[in-house]
Motif scaffolding. Structure first.
Motif, PDB file in Angstrom:
ATOM      1  N   PRO A 218       0.772  -0.982   0.207  1.00 23.57           N
ATOM      2  CA  PRO A 218      -0.008   0.157   0.042  1.00 23.57           C
ATOM      3  C   PRO A 218       0.937   1.394   0.046  1.00 23.57           C
ATOM      4  O   PRO A 218       0.489   2.324  -0.526  1.00 23.57           O
ATOM      5  CB  PRO A 218      -0.976  -0.307   1.377  1.00 23.57           C
ATOM      6  N   GLU A 219       1.885   1.364   0.622  1.00 18.28           N
ATOM      7  CA  GLU A 219       3.032   2.642   0.793  1.00 18.28           C
ATOM      8  C   GLU A 219       3.522   2.794  -0.657  1.00 18.28           C
ATOM      9  O   GLU A 219       4.042   4.081  -0.562  1.00 18.28           O
ATOM     10  CB  GLU A 219       3.936   2.333   1.790  1.00 18.28           C
ATOM     11  N   GLU A 220       3.400   1.990  -1.583  1.00 19.36           N
ATOM     12  CA  GLU A 220       4.005   2.321  -2.957  1.00 19.36           C
ATOM     13  C   GLU A 220       2.973   2.850  -3.770  1.00 19.36           C
ATOM     14  O   GLU A 220       3.366   3.204  -4.706  1.00 19.36           O
ATOM     15  CB  GLU A 220       4.605   0.964  -3.269  1.00 19.36           C
ATOM     16  N   VAL A 221       1.909   2.954  -3.418  1.00 13.87           N
ATOM     17  CA  VAL A 221       0.766   3.375  -4.470  1.00 13.87           C
ATOM     18  C   VAL A 221       0.644   4.703  -4.184  1.00 13.87           C
ATOM     19  O   VAL A 221       0.257   5.270  -3.013  1.00 13.87           O
ATOM     20  CB  VAL A 221      -0.446   2.738  -4.065  1.00 13.87           C
ATOM     21  N   LEU A 222       0.537   5.524  -5.339  1.00 17.23           N
ATOM     22  CA  LEU A 222       0.057   6.952  -5.261  1.00 17.23           C
ATOM     23  C   LEU A 222      -1.355   7.020  -4.711  1.00 17.23           C
ATOM     24  O   LEU A 222      -2.268   6.478  -5.142  1.00 17.23           O
ATOM     25  CB  LEU A 222       0.176   7.593  -6.709  1.00 17.23           C
ATOM     26  N   THR A 223      -1.530   8.007  -3.862  1.00 17.41           N
ATOM     27  CA  THR A 223      -2.828   7.900  -2.880  1.00 17.41           C
ATOM     28  C   THR A 223      -3.460   9.307  -2.517  1.00 17.41           C
ATOM     29  O   THR A 223      -2.358  10.079  -2.042  1.00 17.41           O
ATOM     30  CB  THR A 223      -2.869   7.135  -1.751  1.00 17.41           C
ATOM     31  N   GLN A 224      -4.354   9.712  -3.025  1.00 14.19           N
ATOM     32  CA  GLN A 224      -5.027  10.991  -2.860  1.00 14.19           C
ATOM     33  C   GLN A 224      -6.530  10.812  -2.665  1.00 14.19           C
ATOM     34  O   GLN A 224      -7.066  10.021  -3.338  1.00 14.19           O
ATOM     35  CB  GLN A 224      -4.760  11.980  -4.039  1.00 14.19           C
ATOM     36  N   GLY A 225      -6.965  11.365  -1.542  1.00 12.51           N
ATOM     37  CA  GLY A 225      -8.290  11.339  -0.995  1.00 12.51           C
ATOM     38  C   GLY A 225      -9.058  12.516  -1.588  1.00 12.51           C
ATOM     39  O   GLY A 225      -8.669  13.230  -2.586  1.00 12.51           O
ATOM     40  N   ILE A 226     -10.434  12.665  -1.092  1.00  9.71           N
ATOM     41  CA  ILE A 226     -11.471  13.437  -1.706  1.00  9.71           C
ATOM     42  C   ILE A 226     -11.763  14.664  -0.703  1.00  9.71           C
ATOM     43  O   ILE A 226     -12.588  15.576  -0.991  1.00  9.71           O
ATOM     44  CB  ILE A 226     -12.689  12.848  -2.056  1.00  9.71           C
ATOM     45  N   THR A 227     -10.830  14.689   0.376  1.00  8.43           N
ATOM     46  CA  THR A 227     -11.048  15.855   1.434  1.00  8.43           C
ATOM     47  C   THR A 227     -10.854  17.153   0.864  1.00  8.43           C
ATOM     48  O   THR A 227     -11.667  18.179   1.522  1.00  8.43           O
ATOM     49  CB  THR A 227     -10.372  15.587   2.576  1.00  8.43           C
ATOM     50  N   GLU A 228     -10.288  17.442  -0.117  1.00  4.63           N
ATOM     51  CA  GLU A 228      -9.959  18.878  -0.653  1.00  4.63           C
ATOM     52  C   GLU A 228     -10.998  19.425  -1.626  1.00  4.63           C
ATOM     53  O   GLU A 228     -11.090  20.277  -2.259  1.00  4.63           O
ATOM     54  CB  GLU A 228      -8.485  18.850  -1.290  1.00  4.63           C
ATOM     55  N   ILE A 229     -11.806  18.510  -2.097  1.00  2.00           N
ATOM     56  CA  ILE A 229     -12.867  18.718  -3.313  1.00  2.00           C
ATOM     57  C   ILE A 229     -13.929  19.747  -2.767  1.00  2.00           C
ATOM     58  O   ILE A 229     -14.223  19.795  -1.919  1.00  2.00           O
ATOM     59  CB  ILE A 229     -13.460  17.566  -3.659  1.00  2.00           C
ATOM     60  N   THR A 230     -14.157  20.631  -3.568  1.00  2.00           N
ATOM     61  CA  THR A 230     -14.826  21.798  -3.400  1.00  2.00           C
ATOM     62  C   THR A 230     -15.948  21.923  -4.382  1.00  2.00           C
ATOM     63  O   THR A 230     -15.791  21.239  -5.530  1.00  2.00           O
ATOM     64  CB  THR A 230     -14.221  23.087  -2.990  1.00  2.00           C
ATOM     65  N   GLN A 231     -16.923  22.914  -4.179  1.00  2.00           N
ATOM     66  CA  GLN A 231     -17.877  23.225  -5.357  1.00  2.00           C
ATOM     67  C   GLN A 231     -17.151  23.826  -6.423  1.00  2.00           C
ATOM     68  O   GLN A 231     -17.896  23.658  -7.533  1.00  2.00           O
ATOM     69  CB  GLN A 231     -19.110  23.963  -4.838  1.00  2.00           C
ATOM     70  N   GLU A 232     -16.415  24.537  -6.312  1.00  2.00           N
ATOM     71  CA  GLU A 232     -15.645  25.100  -7.578  1.00  2.00           C
ATOM     72  C   GLU A 232     -14.948  23.891  -8.554  1.00  2.00           C
ATOM     73  O   GLU A 232     -15.133  24.210  -9.804  1.00  2.00           O
ATOM     74  CB  GLU A 232     -14.165  25.880  -7.096  1.00  2.00           C
TER      75      GLU A 232
END
Length: 426
Positions: A218-232
């Motif tokens: 798991p540590e080798e996989v590029l990972t980004q979640g959705i917490t920064e998504i906005t209506q823009e």
């Protein structure tokens, strides 16, 4: 296993374990007809016996050794969760020559290849570990066995898909939808495992092992979640004809395999982009079959239990097959592509001071990195004398866009950390 009765030992009797017991009882005749023998839960183990629900017609213990050491039990079904403790249970079951079935994606993400070695000819079932009731493991391992898998795009976390769907349809911000998802039981009190993308990473690693035989962590996989998504970001998607989804992506190019999990803009005509709400979907492209799409409930007691029981039936019917789908791997030289070398088009959201020359400064930095702008939209900001630039780029490498973003962040006119979302065309 040609027996008149197959005895199951359950480890874990929560939502999924209870559904397994219910379905085995309610659909007993159907399952026996498909399996060729009766399938019976002989005993179950849970940590806190005081929390055991009533109505079960089999003994329940808080000592997992009683289940593991019962000589009459043929299959251990692990539904307790965790990583190392579950791995220990799996090892003990296999060493006692019992078949093993699990829904535990986290344990498999770290220990799937070790289990395959320990198992030898003993069968291991793990259909329920990815996408709940969707039979994606069997489809990849068996149904698409004649194909080189070119790519996998998966919506494999219902919580994130629900949040992004509500943001799109109702115009509400992330935190508000998250609270609603928690009230409805779609998100945990601590939702980080889902919304930061870690759940998707575990599932993607399992799929990639079957598709490519690659052993990554798991540590080798590029990972980004959705917490920064906005209506823009939602506005940009609507303006330029994109769906916005959290995807697990696997691609093979030569001897390199890309593995990544992140929010992704998809073209409006992408089939997988049309999947909304808590549902899961996986698009698999094979060199012979083309694109195939698998859709259904990715979580829930009954849906996940359905996949667990499908593994039990398969074990009852047949001799063992390779856990991860390869008798002999033909891709021994495959390796994981460093994520800084991955190429994509990108969307950027940048909060800046509203003054002349700002876009020129940003365009200059992008140009220095060899990145060209594809589209640009300026969105008004709630902050006085500020505006938000919404840009998309042509294809470039991850390293170049990260270098550019660091320089843009350091500009005096930039008022917050820029946000990046990748753009894919499956």
């Amino acid at each position: 296993m040609k027996k008149k009765q197959l005895n199951i030992g359950l480890v874990g009797l929560g939502v999924v374990g209870s559904s397994v017991a219910k379905i085995l009882k309610n659909n007993q005749n159907l399952i026996a007809a498909r399996a060729g023998c009766n399938i019976v839960i002989k005993k179950a183990a849970i940590k806190n016996i005081a929390k055991a629900r009533e109505g079960f017609d089999f003994p329940i213990t808080n000592n997992v050794k009683e289940v593991l050491e019962d000589k009459d039990i043929d299959i251990i079904v692990e539904l307790a969760g965790g990583v190392e403790e579950a791995f220990n249970i799996a090892q003990q079951a296999l060493k006692k020559s019992k078949a093993f079935v699990t829904a535990n994606k986290a344990m498999l993400a770290y220990h799937r290849y070790e289990l395959e070695q320990i198992a030898g000819n003993l069968p291991i079932g793990f259909e329920a570990s990815v996408a709940g009731g969707i039979p994606i493991i069997k489809a990849l391992r068996d149904g698409l066995g004649a194909n080189h898998i070119l790519s996998i795009y998966g919506i494999i976390n219902g919580t994130c898909n629900y949040i992004l769907t509500k943001m799109k349809n109702e115009g509400v911000e992330y935190q508000e939808v998250l609270k609603e998802a928690q009230k409805l039981g779609y998100a945990e009190n601590d939702p980080s495992f889902d919304v930061e993308g870690f759940d998707c990473v575990h599932k993607l690693l399992i799929l990639a092992s079957i598709a490519y035989g690659i052993n990554a962590k798991p540590e080798e996989v590029l990972t980004q979640g959705i917490t920064e998504i906005t209506q823009e970001d939602i506005t940009f998607a609507k303006e330029f004809g994109y769906h916005l989804k959290l995807l697990g992506i696997a691609k093979k190019n030569g001897e390199e395999v890309e593995l990544r999990v992140h929010p992704t803009f998809l073209p409006q005509d992408a089939m997988i982009g049309k999947v909304d709400g808590v549902m899961n979907a996986i698009s698999v492209v094979g060199d012979n079959v083309g694109e195939t799409l698998y859709y259904g409930a990715g979580a829930g007691g009954d849906a996940t239990a359905s996949a667990v029981i499908s593994d039990i039936i398969e074990i009852a019917r047949t001799k063992s097959s390779p856990m991860l789908g390869f008798k002999n791997s033909i891709d021994k030289d495959l390796h994981l592509k460093p994520f800084l070398q991955i190429s994509s088009a990108y969307y950027l959201r940048i909060l800046v001071l509203d003054k002349p020359g700002v876009l020129a400064q940003i365009a200059t930095i992008l140009g220095e990195e060899g990145i060209s702008i594809n589209t640009c939209l300026q969105s008004p900001s709630k902050l006085k004398n500020h505006s938000t630039l919404l840009l998309s780029t042509h294809t470039c490498t991850e390293s170049k866009i990260r270098n550019a973003l660091e320089k843009i962040h350091n500009l005096e006119v930039t008022q917050d950390k820029p946000v990046m979302i990748r753009i894919e065309k499956p």
